[in-house]
Structures are given as C-alpha cells and as structure tokens.
Design a protein around this motif. Structure first.
Motif, PDB file in Angstrom:
ATOM      1  N   LYS A  52     -30.577  22.502   4.326  1.00  0.00           N
ATOM      2  CA  LYS A  52     -30.949  21.155   4.731  1.00  0.00           C
ATOM      3  C   LYS A  52     -31.496  20.305   3.589  1.00  0.00           C
ATOM      4  O   LYS A  52     -32.557  20.576   3.062  1.00  0.00           O
ATOM      5  N   GLY A  53     -30.726  19.312   3.214  1.00  0.00           N
ATOM      6  CA  GLY A  53     -31.202  18.358   2.217  1.00  0.00           C
ATOM      7  C   GLY A  53     -31.007  18.774   0.777  1.00  0.00           C
ATOM      8  O   GLY A  53     -31.309  18.017  -0.123  1.00  0.00           O
ATOM      9  N   TRP A  55     -28.328  20.142  -2.159  1.00  0.00           N
ATOM     10  CA  TRP A  55     -26.917  20.239  -2.501  1.00  0.00           C
ATOM     11  C   TRP A  55     -26.776  20.821  -3.902  1.00  0.00           C
ATOM     12  O   TRP A  55     -27.613  20.603  -4.762  1.00  0.00           O
ATOM     13  N   GLN A  56     -25.706  21.564  -4.109  1.00  0.00           N
ATOM     14  CA  GLN A  56     -25.484  22.131  -5.431  1.00  0.00           C
ATOM     15  C   GLN A  56     -24.033  21.977  -5.830  1.00  0.00           C
ATOM     16  O   GLN A  56     -23.120  22.188  -5.032  1.00  0.00           O
ATOM     17  N   CYS A  57     -23.829  21.619  -7.085  1.00  0.00           N
ATOM     18  CA  CYS A  57     -22.486  21.488  -7.625  1.00  0.00           C
ATOM     19  C   CYS A  57     -22.023  22.855  -8.114  1.00  0.00           C
ATOM     20  O   CYS A  57     -22.705  23.515  -8.889  1.00  0.00           O
ATOM     21  N   MET A  58     -20.847  23.273  -7.637  1.00  0.00           N
ATOM     22  CA  MET A  58     -20.312  24.583  -8.014  1.00  0.00           C
ATOM     23  C   MET A  58     -19.787  24.562  -9.446  1.00  0.00           C
ATOM     24  O   MET A  58     -19.492  25.583 -10.040  1.00  0.00           O
ATOM     25  N   ARG A  59     -19.623  23.381  -9.962  1.00  0.00           N
ATOM     26  CA  ARG A  59     -18.989  23.212 -11.275  1.00  0.00           C
ATOM     27  C   ARG A  59     -20.021  23.242 -12.409  1.00  0.00           C
ATOM     28  O   ARG A  59     -19.880  23.965 -13.370  1.00  0.00           O
ATOM     29  N   CYS A  60     -21.034  22.403 -12.252  1.00  0.00           N
ATOM     30  CA  CYS A  60     -22.001  22.284 -13.347  1.00  0.00           C
ATOM     31  C   CYS A  60     -23.388  22.774 -12.939  1.00  0.00           C
ATOM     32  O   CYS A  60     -24.324  22.693 -13.718  1.00  0.00           O
ATOM     33  N   ASP A  61     -23.489  23.292 -11.732  1.00  0.00           N
ATOM     34  CA  ASP A  61     -24.757  23.843 -11.246  1.00  0.00           C
ATOM     35  C   ASP A  61     -25.841  22.809 -11.022  1.00  0.00           C
ATOM     36  O   ASP A  61     -27.006  23.157 -10.853  1.00  0.00           O
ATOM     37  N   HIS A  62     -25.459  21.575 -11.051  1.00  0.00           N
ATOM     38  CA  HIS A  62     -26.429  20.518 -10.781  1.00  0.00           C
ATOM     39  C   HIS A  62     -26.901  20.626  -9.337  1.00  0.00           C
ATOM     40  O   HIS A  62     -26.089  20.639  -8.415  1.00  0.00           O
ATOM     41  N   THR A  63     -28.186  20.765  -9.168  1.00  0.00           N
ATOM     42  CA  THR A  63     -28.747  20.862  -7.821  1.00  0.00           C
ATOM     43  C   THR A  63     -29.607  19.655  -7.566  1.00  0.00           C
ATOM     44  O   THR A  63     -30.371  19.227  -8.431  1.00  0.00           O
ATOM     45  N   PHE A  64     -29.462  19.108  -6.408  1.00  0.00           N
ATOM     46  CA  PHE A  64     -30.225  17.906  -6.091  1.00  0.00           C
ATOM     47  C   PHE A  64     -30.489  17.840  -4.598  1.00  0.00           C
ATOM     48  O   PHE A  64     -29.850  18.518  -3.805  1.00  0.00           O
ATOM     49  N   THR A  65     -31.425  17.016  -4.260  1.00  0.00           N
ATOM     50  CA  THR A  65     -31.725  16.823  -2.850  1.00  0.00           C
ATOM     51  C   THR A  65     -31.158  15.477  -2.414  1.00  0.00           C
ATOM     52  O   THR A  65     -31.076  14.542  -3.188  1.00  0.00           O
ATOM     53  N   ALA A  66     -30.749  15.440  -1.198  1.00  0.00           N
ATOM     54  CA  ALA A  66     -30.231  14.197  -0.636  1.00  0.00           C
ATOM     55  C   ALA A  66     -30.665  14.153   0.816  1.00  0.00           C
ATOM     56  O   ALA A  66     -31.207  15.125   1.334  1.00  0.00           O
ATOM     57  N   LYS A  67     -30.388  13.083   1.436  1.00  0.00           N
ATOM     58  CA  LYS A  67     -30.651  12.986   2.868  1.00  0.00           C
ATOM     59  C   LYS A  67     -30.015  14.184   3.561  1.00  0.00           C
ATOM     60  O   LYS A  67     -28.934  14.619   3.182  1.00  0.00           O
ATOM     61  N   ALA A  68     -30.661  14.672   4.550  1.00  0.00           N
ATOM     62  CA  ALA A  68     -30.272  15.930   5.168  1.00  0.00           C
ATOM     63  C   ALA A  68     -28.787  16.021   5.511  1.00  0.00           C
ATOM     64  O   ALA A  68     -28.205  17.074   5.416  1.00  0.00           O
ATOM     65  N   TYR A  69     -28.165  14.935   5.907  1.00  0.00           N
ATOM     66  CA  TYR A  69     -26.805  15.057   6.414  1.00  0.00           C
ATOM     67  C   TYR A  69     -25.712  14.662   5.447  1.00  0.00           C
ATOM     68  O   TYR A  69     -24.877  15.461   5.079  1.00  0.00           O
ATOM     69  N   LEU A  70     -25.722  13.443   5.008  1.00  0.00           N
ATOM     70  CA  LEU A  70     -24.575  12.981   4.241  1.00  0.00           C
ATOM     71  C   LEU A  70     -24.999  12.378   2.911  1.00  0.00           C
ATOM     72  O   LEU A  70     -26.033  11.743   2.796  1.00  0.00           O
ATOM     73  N   ILE A  71     -24.144  12.606   1.928  1.00  0.00           N
ATOM     74  CA  ILE A  71     -24.353  11.940   0.659  1.00  0.00           C
ATOM     75  C   ILE A  71     -23.151  11.055   0.396  1.00  0.00           C
ATOM     76  O   ILE A  71     -22.064  11.302   0.878  1.00  0.00           O
ATOM     77  N   GLY A  72     -23.364  10.041  -0.349  1.00  0.00           N
ATOM     78  CA  GLY A  72     -22.269   9.166  -0.739  1.00  0.00           C
ATOM     79  C   GLY A  72     -21.738   8.315   0.399  1.00  0.00           C
ATOM     80  O   GLY A  72     -20.647   7.795   0.334  1.00  0.00           O
ATOM     81  N   GLU A  73     -22.524   8.179   1.425  1.00  0.00           N
ATOM     82  CA  GLU A  73     -22.070   7.327   2.526  1.00  0.00           C
ATOM     83  C   GLU A  73     -23.185   6.426   2.969  1.00  0.00           C
ATOM     84  O   GLU A  73     -24.321   6.806   2.901  1.00  0.00           O
TER      85      GLU A  73
END
Ligand SMILES: [Zn+2]
Length: 73
Positions: A52-53, A55-73
């Motif tokens: 919940k909240g 997110w992790q990038c499988m490519r560069c391992d960048h991990t970040f928090t975002a709103k629990a449900y959707l990012i980029g919308e």
C-alpha cells in the motif's frame, strides 16, 4: 395529494446495487494496480506496487511512495 410516496421496498434493493457497483470499481482499480506503471526515475514501464502506497521500479530499483491506489493519473 398522492405525491411523495415513499418506496421503502426499493431502498433495500438500492443497497445491493450499490454494493455491486462498488465491487466493479474495486476490480477496475485492482486491474490498474496490476498494470505496470512508468518509473519517474528511468521512465520505463517497470514500476510495480510493493504494498500500500509503496512502488518499486524493477529496472532501476527506484522505490517511492505514492497515493495508495494510482500513480500517474
Ligand atoms: Zn526506474
């Protein structure tokens, strides 16, 4: 007068219908959560929701928090 008749019987049915609508919305959200998202760091579609909240990038391992449900919308 005859206006303003209360339909008590249909009020219960509305509750059921509301539940179905809610379920459809939830499954729609889940579908989008399973879809990959764009990484704000490397811009590849490789971001997966960890929990919940978070997110992790499988490519560069960048991990970040975002709103629990959707990012980029
Ligand atoms: Zn990345």
């Amino acid at each position: 007068m005859g206006a303003g008749t209360k339909k008590i019987g249909s009020a219960g049915r509305f509750g059921v219908r509301y539940g179905v609508t809610l379920k459809q919305k939830v499954s729609d959200i889940e579908k989008r959560q399973k879809a990959k998202h764009e990484c704000p760091s490397c811009h590849k579609l490789a971001v997966k929701r960890q929990f919940k909240g978070v997110w992790q990038c499988m490519r560069c391992d960048h991990t970040f928090t975002a709103k629990a449900y959707l990012i980029g919308e």
